[in-house]
Design an enzyme around this catalytic site. Structure first.
Site, PDB file in Angstrom:
ATOM      1  CG  ASP A 195      -7.023 -12.385  -2.385  1.00 36.85           C
ATOM      2  OD1 ASP A 195      -7.790 -11.571  -2.754  1.00 36.85           O
ATOM      3  OD2 ASP A 195      -7.067 -11.203  -0.659  1.00 36.85           O
ATOM      4  CG  ASP A 252      -7.294  -6.365  -1.615  1.00 41.85           C
ATOM      5  OD1 ASP A 252      -7.779  -7.817  -1.554  1.00 41.85           O
ATOM      6  OD2 ASP A 252      -7.316  -6.005  -1.161  1.00 41.85           O
ATOM      7  CG  ASP A 258      -5.617 -10.334   1.916  1.00 38.37           C
ATOM      8  OD1 ASP A 258      -4.238 -10.631   2.277  1.00 38.37           O
ATOM      9  OD2 ASP A 258      -5.866  -9.703   1.401  1.00 38.37           O
TER      10      ASP A 258
HETATM   11  P1  ADP Z   1      -1.272  -8.718   1.347  1.00 37.79           P
HETATM   12  O1  ADP Z   1      -1.381 -10.382   1.722  1.00 37.79           O
HETATM   13  O2  ADP Z   1      -0.793  -7.900   2.908  1.00 37.79           O
HETATM   14  O3  ADP Z   1      -2.787  -7.896   0.598  1.00 37.79           O
HETATM   15  P2  ADP Z   1       0.351  -8.846  -1.556  1.00 37.79           P
HETATM   16  O4  ADP Z   1       0.075  -9.480  -1.182  1.00 37.79           O
HETATM   17  O5  ADP Z   1      -0.578  -7.785  -1.531  1.00 37.79           O
HETATM   18  O6  ADP Z   1      -0.470  -8.078   0.172  1.00 37.79           O
HETATM   19  O7  ADP Z   1       1.096  -7.859  -1.463  1.00 37.79           O
HETATM   20  C1  ADP Z   1       2.682  -8.492  -0.329  1.00 37.79           C
HETATM   21  C2  ADP Z   1       3.534  -7.127  -0.528  1.00 37.79           C
HETATM   22  O8  ADP Z   1       4.258  -6.791  -1.530  1.00 37.79           O
HETATM   23  C3  ADP Z   1       3.335  -5.685  -0.245  1.00 37.79           C
HETATM   24  O9  ADP Z   1       3.594  -5.525   1.236  1.00 37.79           O
HETATM   25  C4  ADP Z   1       4.144  -5.493  -1.082  1.00 37.79           C
HETATM   26  O10 ADP Z   1       5.319  -5.062   0.037  1.00 37.79           O
HETATM   27  C5  ADP Z   1       4.629  -5.920  -2.231  1.00 37.79           C
HETATM   28  N1  ADP Z   1       3.484  -5.423  -3.561  1.00 37.79           N
HETATM   29  C6  ADP Z   1       2.648  -6.344  -3.804  1.00 37.79           C
HETATM   30  N2  ADP Z   1       1.960  -5.514  -4.980  1.00 37.79           N
HETATM   31  C7  ADP Z   1       2.842  -4.358  -4.887  1.00 37.79           C
HETATM   32  C8  ADP Z   1       3.296  -3.492  -5.719  1.00 37.79           C
HETATM   33  N3  ADP Z   1       2.323  -3.198  -6.889  1.00 37.79           N
HETATM   34  N4  ADP Z   1       4.108  -1.863  -5.338  1.00 37.79           N
HETATM   35  C9  ADP Z   1       4.532  -2.331  -4.759  1.00 37.79           C
HETATM   36  N5  ADP Z   1       4.815  -3.502  -3.697  1.00 37.79           N
HETATM   37  C10 ADP Z   1       3.637  -4.052  -4.009  1.00 37.79           C
HETATM   38 MG    MG Z   2      -4.148  -7.924  -0.909  1.00 39.98          MG
END
Ligand code: ADP
Ligand code: MG
Length: 627
Positions: free
Chosen positions: A524, A520, A327
């Site tokens: 996920d 993390d 991730d």
């Molecule tokens: P990653 O796969 O990099 O861990 P996430 O799936 O957690 O990313 O989140 C993907 C995208 O969704 C982030 O890049 C952001 O744009 C948006 N996002 C997710 N959670 C939040 C939040 N709590 N506040 C603002 N944006 C969020």
């Molecule tokens: Mg993540």
């Protein structure tokens, strides 16, 4: 040594001394028999009892049964042949018990090494009453209490530091010896040791839900998940022991019967003796003991390095890792975003950050934490209502009566707002207030210092493919992947898409190549569950990750993935060495015994010897080289 082991040792010593004395005594007949039975029973009465109980319950064919038959048989032969040579029966019992004692001690020792981790178990929590500290059972401390941790004491419960600063020794949790500084307002995790200053902590969890309890549960239950090798050994023992008993019976009966038929003397005593020797040799204890012990030691060694493996099966799977899927946020990057710019704001920049931070007040996403940090002031949670977190999208909430949406482009479109695209590099957080587009915040994250090294190390250790999955936009994903040397990148994925991608990767690989997903644990968890091996990193504090993962890396270092694989490979090498060694020596001795070249002395020496060597080899799995 514990009390039971000490008693056993005493029995062994007394019995051995009696044996030596008896070897000088010149007695014969019934008196000799009775005298020899004293050391025999002192050292072996429990084996005879267990064998008898086993027979009554129908569980014949265990080690006790083999030992009882062999030694009773040897005594009977000595009476029958009038040789009066009972030494052998006593010696077999004696050595068998020495082996058992040793093995018992070794198991205890590696169990203790695992439970060195148990050292993190706090015995008490200090609660202040009228200026005096009172030691309280951590179980009785309510959430929200203020506890005091003095230098040298363990932090008993997870919480927030409300007063004081100090450095923490987290080595028992993470295997890292660098102390971690902590100050007012920081989160603090149970199990670490306070080194320098007095800390006042407001507890955020009950003891049972605190990190320390979670870890202890996990470690205590690790050995109940069996690996394929262990299952193989127990299945093997189930078939093997009866087979050996039948072979012994055939060996005792067939050759004498055959020689009777062709008119020669039967020589029952010779063949029965060989059959008994055969039984002693065949005792499978070295295998039965050393394989689980190797896994146990491997799990123990890993946990000392800050890697918790939830079962031997995962250790075995880790050793075959061929695909590692990462991730991005919080795993390869620090997950600590800095605000770079605010564009197209329809209101004051500070106000935009304020709305965003308050809307994010309940989220544990790294972006949320970063926006709260950027806001910099205390967050009044009372100002936010109806908070909805959209995984992989963002947050919708009402703040001070305004409806606030804060997240990526996808989230904006989902609520019918057309976001203004941004050309800056970085992750873009769009904000809408009361259904009107109100600007975006450009934030960016840094790579972890070890990420590139971790990817390279995996490659050189024979991992075929590294993959990165992220919910972030394509541009950011590509730039991270190319800096790290990741083979394949998939971006703009919702959590559910990540599961689909992992399933795709799972079906594309060879069946015995394993796929590990490293995340993390924040949004996920489903992917952690779906991969062959789910590895959660930096999991201290994230309960979901500890629950869903198969392997938990106690700190944030992606290089630990490599270390986990190395530990697992070493452990599996030891397991295979032991299987080959123990079965090999057994087979040689069995043949020698059947041919009459091995007597019972050699048999018991071989058995105990093989076991001791196998156990010592198993213990090696405890020791982990520094990377
Ligand atoms: P990653 O796969 O990099 O861990 P996430 O799936 O957690 O990313 O989140 C993907 C995208 O969704 C982030 O890049 C952001 O744009 C948006 N996002 C997710 N959670 C939040 C939040 N709590 N506040 C603002 N944006 C969020
Ligand atoms: Mg993540």
């Amino acid at each position: 040594m514990n009390r039971k082991q000490k008693i056993m040792l005493m029995r062994i010593i007394i019995s051995a001394l009696l044996m030596i004395v008896l070897s000088f005594a010149d007695v014969a007949g019934a008196i000799r028999f009775i005298l020899y039975m004293i050391p025999y029973l002192i050292v072996g009465y429990d084996i005879l009892l267990k064998a008898a109980k086993g027979i009554i319950r129908g569980h014949v064919f265990d080690e006790c049964f083999l030992m009882a038959i062999a030694t009773v048989g040897a005594v009977a032969l000595a009476i029958y042949s009038r040789s009066g040579d009972y030494t052998e029966a006593v010696a077999v019992m004696l050595f068998y018990q020495i082996g058992e004692l040793f093995q018992n001690y070794a198991v205890g020792k590696s169990r203790r090494n695992i439970t060195q981790l148990m050292d993190i178990r706090p015995d008490y929590a200090n609660i202040e009453h009228d200026g005096k500290l009172e030691k309280t059972d951590p179980d009785d401390v309510a959430v929200g209490s203020i506890i005091v941790v003095q230098p040298g004491e363990k932090v008993p419960i997870d919480g927030i530091v409300v007063q004081g600063s100090s450095s923490l020794d987290t080595s028992a949790l993470t295997g890292e010896s660098v102390p971690r500084n902590i100050k007012e307002g920081d989160e603090i995790i149970s199990g670490s040791v306070n080194m320098t200053g007095v800390l006042r902590i407001r507890t955020e969890k009950e003891f049972g839900d605190s990190t320390v309890s979670k870890i202890l549960d996990l470690v205590e239950n690790a050995s109940s998940r069996k690996s394929r090798s262990e299952n193989f050994i127990s299945r093997f023992a189930r078939v093997y022991t009866p087979a050996v008993c039948i072979a012994a019976l055939v060996l005792a009966l067939l050759p004498p019967a055959a020689s009777l038929i062709i008119g020669n003397p039967a020589r029952w005593d010779v063949w029965i003796y060989r059959a008994l020797t055969f039984l002693v040799i065949s005792c499978p204890c070295a295998l039965v003991i050393s394989i689980p012990l190797s896994f146990f030691a491997g799990i123990g060694g890993a946990s000392n390095a800050g890697i918790l493996v939830k079962g031997s099966n995962y250790l075995e799977a880790l050793s075959k890792t061929k695909v590692v899927v990462f991730d991005k946020t919080g795993t390869l990057t620090k997950g600590v975003f800095e605000v770079n710019a605010i564009h197209h704001g329809t209101i004051d920049d500070a106000k935009i950050i304020e709305y965003a931070a308050i809307a994010e007040c309940a989220s544990s996403h790294p972006i949320a934490k970063s926006l709260q940090r950027a806001y910099g002031k205390d967050i009044d949670r009372g100002r936010a209502e109806n908070i909805r977190e959209i995984s992989g999208g963002g947050i919708i909430a009402s703040v001070d009566g305004h409806s606030i949406a804060c997240g990526n482009e996808k989230l904006m479109r989902d609520i019918g707002i057309e976001p203004i695209p941004c050309h800056s590099a970085g992750t873009i957080i769009h904000i809408a207030i009361d259904g009107e587009y109100s600007g975006h915040i450009v934030i960016s994250d840094e790579l972890k210092p070890n990420s590139a090294k971790a990817v390279r190390a995996l490659k050189s250790a024979g991992v075929d493919k590294t993959v990165m999955l992220t919910g972030d936009v394509h541009t950011v994903a590509e730039s991270v992947a190319s800096q790290l040397g990741i083979d394949v990148v998939y971006s703009e994925l919702l959590p559910a898409d990540k599961v689909d991608k992992v399933e795709e990767l799972l079906s594309a690989k060879q069946p015995d190549a394993m796929l590990a997903f490293v995340g993390d644990g924040i949004n996920d968890a489903p992917v952690l569950g779906r991969a062959d091996i789910g590895i959660a990193m930096g999991a201290m504090g994230s309960d979901a990750a500890i629950e869903a993962a198969d392997v938990v890396l106690m700190d944030d270092d992606p290089l630990k993935v490599m270390k986990a694989i190395r530990i697992s490979r070493k452990c599996m090498r030891i397991v295979h060495q032991n299987i080959v060694f123990a079965i090999g020596i057994k087979l040689i001795c069995l043949v020698l015994g059947a041919l009459g070249f091995a007597d019972m002395w050699l048999a018991i020496f071989a058995d105990v010897g093989v076991m001791i060597i196998a156990v010592l080899n198993a213990i090696r799995a405890l020791f982990v080289k520094k990377l």
